[in-house]
Design an enzyme around this catalytic site. Structure first.
Site, mmCIF file in Angstrom:
data_model
loop_
_atom_site.group_PDB
_atom_site.id
_atom_site.type_symbol
_atom_site.label_atom_id
_atom_site.label_comp_id
_atom_site.label_asym_id
_atom_site.label_seq_id
_atom_site.Cartn_x
_atom_site.Cartn_y
_atom_site.Cartn_z
ATOM 1 N N TYR A 114 103.316 45.501 -59.249
ATOM 2 C CA TYR A 114 103.484 44.088 -59.636
ATOM 3 C C TYR A 114 102.224 43.585 -60.348
ATOM 4 C CZ TYR A 114 103.269 39.027 -59.249
ATOM 5 O OH TYR A 114 103.098 37.707 -59.543
ATOM 6 N N SER A 125 98.512 35.971 -62.619
ATOM 7 C CA SER A 125 98.287 35.807 -61.184
ATOM 8 C C SER A 125 96.858 36.173 -60.824
ATOM 9 C CB SER A 125 99.249 36.744 -60.447
ATOM 10 O OG SER A 125 98.868 36.881 -59.102
ATOM 11 N N LYS A 184 101.362 42.518 -64.466
ATOM 12 C CA LYS A 184 100.706 41.300 -64.975
ATOM 13 C C LYS A 184 99.533 41.674 -65.878
ATOM 14 C CE LYS A 184 103.266 38.213 -62.956
ATOM 15 N NZ LYS A 184 104.202 37.437 -63.767
#
Ligand code: NAD
Ligand code: UFG
Length: 337
Positions: free
Chosen positions: A148, A124, A152
């Site tokens: 989050y 992302s 990643k």
């Protein structure tokens, strides 16, 4: 070729499965349906006119993964499965690390046991943190401001370490910017649980009358109209980027990190205006305080994707809005009847 698509029932996964089927790949979807509906799979089959093997399971369940890899020869994995709500990740970091990081480790272990060493991973643009300038190239410094995003970053590093230990792996890290839109049939699209966090589903739900008003989070950013600027990319373009990466995968002899964005930034108010034009509906909005953790602007330099994959986004903001609206209008309650 048999492609395992983890998280293939979700938003980006379901759109990618259609293009994979249309390109002649055989697809096995592996999903625990924690954030997806089985109805999305039925609709993908309908759109593509082809069968999909669907296995309900968790990427952390190595026993079930082993069973799957033993009963099917899998040539490559496109790994979408993961939890993705930023706010939730702040409240439940361990759940996010367990699901996203431990799940990816389990998946890679089972892949290695079965000599399947090709993986395309959903990363992302969040890994760029608050970029010092735009457009963003892949060599920009990375950072994370929430669990989050950190999950990643950790997974990217784990996959790089894996490659160092065994350079027969073929690994692509695709860093998505802001996916919006839906399949032009209006049969599949984004179906968030509860109140949407992201801008586009909030706009479409407001236009369809489920929400009274859009809160625009801040109009005092250093951007042309003061509202946040993002690189919105049509989900079908994003899906196509995966097919291109899959085709090129055997040629790669390093871990490839590639931005998937359009290279154009639009503000929140640009999106509202474009949506109103595409839908013919008014989107009432009010200016609200900035949302914690948001950045002023973020858009990609998509040059590397063009050079390496021969990929670039083809669909503009009008098509993104028209397709998002078609999905919402035909399915006011998403996949729920
Ligand atoms: P989504 O929630 O619609 O899809 C994720 C899918 O993974 C869901 O179908 C869910 O049921 C499944 N899943 C989650 N945990 C699982 C587990 N442990 N085992 C098996 N299945 C599991 O999300 P999406 O928008 O399609 O995102 C796909 C991927 O792309 C995610 O990894 C996400 O972090 C990443 N991503 C998304 C965005 C975005 O804005 N949508 C942006 C950048 C990156
Ligand atoms: N926004 C509003 N009102 C809303 C929702 C969003 O004004 O109700 C604004 C935000 O402040 C931001 C822009 O719309 O300026 C886009 O916000 P989103 O929540 O749609 O997207 P983000 O860029 O904040 O984050 C998304 C995903 C992340 C991902 C990131 C980069 O949610 O998980 O894109 O890919 F990491």
């Amino acid at each position: 070729m048999n492609i395992l698509v983890t998280g293939g029932a979700g938003y980006i996964g379901s759109h990618t499965v259609i293009l994979l089927l249309q390109a002649g790949y055989r697809v096995i979807v592996y999903d625990n349906f924690c954030n997806a509906s089985k109805e999305s799979i039925s609709r993908v089959k309908k759109i593509a006119g082809k069968e999909i093997i669907t296995v309900e399971g968790d990427i952390r369940d190595k026993v079930q993964l082993r069973r799957l890899f033993s009963s099917h020869k899998i040539d490559a994995v496109i790994h979408f499965a993961g939890l993705k709500a930023v706010g939730e990740s702040v409240e439940e970091p361990l759940r996010y690390y367990d699901n996203n990081v431990c799940g990816t480790v389990a998946l890679c272990e089972v892949m290695a046991e079965h000599q399947c060493k090709s993986i395309i991973f959903s990363s992302s643009a969040t890994v760029y943190g608050d970029p010092h300038t735009t457009p963003i190239t892949e060599d920009f410094p990375t950072s994370a401001t929430n669990p989050y995003g950190r999950s990643k970053l950790f997974i990217e590093e784990i996959l790089r370490d894996l490659y160092v230990s065994d350079n027969t792996w073929k690994i692509v890290l695709l860093r998505y910017f802001n996916p919006v839109g839906a399949h032009p049939s209006g049969l599949i699209g984004e179906d968030p649980n509860g109140i949407p966090n992201n801008l586009m589903p909030f706009i479409t739900q407001t236009a369809v009358g489920q929400r009274s008003c859009l809160s625009v989070f801040g109009d005092d950013y250093d951007t042309p109209d003061g509202t946040g600027v993002r690189d919105y990319i049509h989900v079908m373009d994003l899906a196509n980027g995966h097919v291109k990466a899959l085709v090129k995968l055997p040629e790669f002899n390093k871990v490839m990190t590639i931005n998937l964005g359009t290279g154009t930034g639009y503000s929140v108010l640009d999106m509202v205006k474009a949506f109103e034009k595409a839908s013919g509906r008014e989107v009432p909005y009010c200016i609200a305080p900035r949302r914690a953790g948001d950045i002023a602007q973020c858009y990609a330099d998509p040059g590397y994707a063009k050079e390496i994959l021969g990929w670039e986004a083809g669909k503009g903001i009008d098509e993104m809005c028209a397709d998002s609206w078609r999905w919402q209008e035909k399915n006011p309650n998403g996949y729920r009847k």
